[in-house]
Design a protein around this motif. Structure first.
Motif, short mmCIF file in Angstrom:
data_model
loop_
_atom_site.label_atom_id
_atom_site.label_comp_id
_atom_site.label_asym_id
_atom_site.label_seq_id
_atom_site.Cartn_x
_atom_site.Cartn_y
_atom_site.Cartn_z
N VAL A 12 -83.93 7.85 65.56
CA VAL A 12 -83.44 8.42 64.15
C VAL A 12 -82.67 9.53 63.71
CG1 VAL A 12 -84.05 9.11 61.63
CG2 VAL A 12 -85.34 7.27 63.90
N ILE A 13 -81.06 9.25 62.64
CA ILE A 13 -80.49 10.51 62.00
C ILE A 13 -80.91 11.71 61.52
CG2 ILE A 13 -77.80 10.90 61.38
CD1 ILE A 13 -78.27 9.83 64.21
N GLY A 14 -80.54 12.62 61.96
CA GLY A 14 -80.70 13.57 61.53
C GLY A 14 -79.86 14.45 60.84
N ARG A 15 -78.49 14.90 61.41
CA ARG A 15 -77.47 14.91 60.91
C ARG A 15 -76.33 14.07 60.65
NH1 ARG A 15 -79.14 19.01 64.93
NH2 ARG A 15 -80.07 21.30 63.92
N GLY A 16 -75.87 13.78 60.06
CA GLY A 16 -74.98 12.50 60.01
C GLY A 16 -73.91 12.88 59.94
N GLY A 17 -72.45 12.16 60.56
CA GLY A 17 -70.96 11.58 60.76
C GLY A 17 -70.38 11.37 61.33
N HIS A 18 -69.46 11.37 61.90
CA HIS A 18 -68.56 10.18 61.67
C HIS A 18 -67.27 10.59 62.91
CE1 HIS A 18 -65.18 6.66 61.35
NE2 HIS A 18 -64.38 7.68 61.28
N GLY A 19 -67.55 9.79 64.55
CA GLY A 19 -66.43 10.61 65.18
C GLY A 19 -67.44 11.67 66.02
N ILE A 20 -68.38 11.29 66.17
CA ILE A 20 -69.11 11.50 66.38
C ILE A 20 -69.51 12.88 67.89
CG2 ILE A 20 -71.58 12.50 67.24
CD1 ILE A 20 -72.40 11.30 65.05
N SER A 56 -77.66 16.70 69.35
CA SER A 56 -78.00 17.26 68.32
C SER A 56 -78.61 16.89 66.48
CB SER A 56 -76.84 18.56 67.96
OG SER A 56 -75.76 17.70 67.45
N HIS A 57 -77.81 15.46 66.64
CA HIS A 57 -77.66 14.16 65.70
C HIS A 57 -78.98 13.87 65.42
CE1 HIS A 57 -73.34 15.33 63.90
NE2 HIS A 57 -73.29 15.37 65.47
N VAL A 58 -79.68 14.15 66.18
CA VAL A 58 -80.75 13.39 66.48
C VAL A 58 -82.17 14.02 65.97
CG1 VAL A 58 -82.35 11.47 67.62
CG2 VAL A 58 -80.53 11.71 68.46
N ALA A 59 -82.50 13.15 64.82
CA ALA A 59 -83.37 14.02 64.20
C ALA A 59 -85.44 13.93 64.63
CB ALA A 59 -84.41 13.16 62.65
N GLY A 60 -85.33 12.59 65.08
CA GLY A 60 -85.83 12.43 66.32
C GLY A 60 -86.21 11.07 67.14
N LEU A 61 -87.23 10.31 67.81
CA LEU A 61 -87.44 9.03 68.29
C LEU A 61 -88.65 8.73 68.27
CD1 LEU A 61 -86.26 9.99 72.28
CD2 LEU A 61 -85.29 8.98 69.95
N THR A 62 -88.55 6.46 68.01
CA THR A 62 -90.12 6.27 67.42
C THR A 62 -90.18 4.95 68.18
OG1 THR A 62 -91.86 6.18 65.67
CG2 THR A 62 -89.41 5.37 65.40
N ILE A 63 -91.29 4.46 68.19
CA ILE A 63 -91.34 2.86 68.84
C ILE A 63 -90.94 1.96 67.42
CG2 ILE A 63 -92.91 1.60 69.75
CD1 ILE A 63 -94.52 4.01 70.08
N GLY A 64 -89.59 0.91 68.37
CA GLY A 64 -90.06 0.04 67.66
C GLY A 64 -90.42 -0.73 67.59
N LEU A 109 -71.20 3.77 67.47
CA LEU A 109 -70.81 3.81 66.43
C LEU A 109 -70.52 4.61 65.27
CD1 LEU A 109 -75.65 3.12 66.54
CD2 LEU A 109 -73.11 1.22 65.99
N SER A 110 -70.93 5.88 65.68
CA SER A 110 -70.50 6.36 64.82
C SER A 110 -68.21 6.79 64.88
CB SER A 110 -70.54 8.24 64.77
OG SER A 110 -69.76 8.82 66.30
N SER A 111 -68.41 6.27 65.99
CA SER A 111 -66.66 6.09 65.75
C SER A 111 -66.17 4.78 64.90
CB SER A 111 -66.26 5.40 67.27
OG SER A 111 -66.51 4.22 67.40
N ILE A 112 -67.02 3.98 64.27
CA ILE A 112 -66.37 2.90 62.91
C ILE A 112 -67.32 3.25 62.59
CG2 ILE A 112 -66.65 0.79 63.02
CD1 ILE A 112 -66.46 0.09 66.03
N THR A 113 -68.64 3.66 61.75
CA THR A 113 -69.07 3.24 61.06
C THR A 113 -69.49 5.35 60.40
OG1 THR A 113 -70.65 3.07 58.81
CG2 THR A 113 -71.34 3.04 61.27
N THR A 114 -70.11 5.71 59.38
CA THR A 114 -70.41 6.66 59.22
C THR A 114 -71.82 7.05 59.59
OG1 THR A 114 -68.37 7.78 57.96
CG2 THR A 114 -70.63 8.86 57.81
N LEU A 115 -72.18 7.94 60.31
CA LEU A 115 -73.78 7.62 60.53
C LEU A 115 -74.74 8.86 58.93
CD1 LEU A 115 -74.77 7.95 64.17
CD2 LEU A 115 -74.54 6.03 62.60
N LEU A 116 -75.27 8.09 58.68
CA LEU A 116 -76.10 8.89 56.98
C LEU A 116 -77.45 9.49 58.11
CD1 LEU A 116 -74.93 6.53 54.80
CD2 LEU A 116 -73.24 8.56 55.25
N PRO A 117 -78.06 10.87 57.40
CA PRO A 117 -79.20 10.93 57.94
C PRO A 117 -80.36 9.72 57.42
CG PRO A 117 -77.46 12.82 56.58
CD PRO A 117 -76.72 10.95 56.23
N GLY A 118 -81.17 9.88 57.98
CA GLY A 118 -82.19 8.70 57.52
C GLY A 118 -82.16 7.62 58.91
#
Length: 282
Positions: free
Chosen positions: A127-135, A142-150, A225-234
């Motif tokens: 799960v993304i905490g800090r968004g960004g493009h071209g990470i 450092s952009h990951v808020a946390g991990l969960t199960i899916g 993913l961020s090389s193409i689309t902008t990742l958003l918080p959450g």
């Protein structure tokens, strides 16, 4: 730090106790579990001083998805070599699609069976905490808020109908994206790039692997993913499944009404979902 969605309210969790974030912060932070990611750095600073052990005991059955309404939900296919081999789909890079947000479910919710061939896929979710493009890869964690199960529940007939596969549709029936039970920050894990994961159906272990065997690691997926689309918080990223899915068995094996599906990831916990009768596929 462990975050959860307790009956629709954001809480910090320590063992069997949960601290309500809105009440404990005096309203500084919302009770909405999804809104915390927009203020992730500020929230983490506050949470470091929170006394979670002073929280109230809670019933785990009241937990919902810790990421109930991401703006973007990415899913990755063919990201473990053994899974590529078992389904016979040669591919050099992972396949990216989406599971629609309306398919999200909690860790203990029943999953309606729509008919057809319903399959299981344990996945680590980042799960993304800090968004960004071209990470950059060295910055990705450092952009990951946390991990969960899916669980990437999949109805294989819908998924593979027609000339072009319908991955997103076949994997987005109601409750086909259970997540939880908590969101664990990466620092809670000895090595967030190497955790065990498994699926158990009616007491039988059908998937068992480690995330270190992914073709593209969490950090590499964030770069791609961020090389193409902008990742958003959450935003949530289902990172792919290892071998052991029903489609790859001989003969193939699928979920039926009444089955119990248990999904575990080391250091995070488990999902426990029962398959119930649902509306048939049109």
């Amino acid at each position: 730090m462990r975050l959860a969605n307790l009956a629709g309210r954001l809480v910090l969790v320590d063992g069997d106790r949960a601290l309500d974030v809105e009440r404990s912060s005096g309203g500084t932070f919302s009770s909405d579990p999804q809104s915390v990611f927009e203020r992730w750095d500020e929230f983490c600073a506050w949470a470091q001083a929170a006394h979670v052990a002073d929280g109230e005991r809670f019933d785990p059955r009241r937990l919902g998805s810790p990421v109930p309404s991401p703006r973007q939900l990415f899913a990755v296919g063919l990201n473990y070599r053994d899974h590529v081999d078992e389904v016979g789909l040669a591919h050099d890079v992972p396949v990216v699609f989406t599971k629609y947000v309306s398919s999200i479910a909690g860790p203990y919710e029943d999953i309606p069976h729509p008919g057809g061939e319903v399959d299981w896929e344990v996945e680590l979710v980042a799960v993304i905490g800090r968004g960004g493009h071209g990470i950059r890869e060295e910055d990705a964690w450092s952009h990951v808020a946390g991990l969960t199960i899916g669980q990437d529940i999949s109805e294989r007939i819908t998924q593979h109908v027609g000339v072009t596969p319908q991955f997103s549709l076949g994997k987005s029936f109601p409750k086909f994206a259970p997540m939880g039970p908590v969101l664990v920050t990466p620092d809670e894990l000895a090595n967030p790039d190497d955790v065990a994961l498994e699926t158990v159906v009616n007491g039988e272990t059908v998937q068992s692997s480690r995330t270190s065997l992914m073709t593209s690691s969490v950090s590499r997926l964030i770069v791609q993913l961020s090389s193409i689309t902008t990742l958003l918080p959450g935003d949530a990223i289902f990172t792919g499944t290892p071998s052991g899915v029903g489609l790859g068995m001989v003969p193939p094996r699928y979920l039926n009404v009444g089955d119990e599906l248990v999904t575990r990831i080391e250091g995070v916990g488990e999902l426990r979902n029962r398959i119930v009768a649902g509306q048939a596929v049109a």
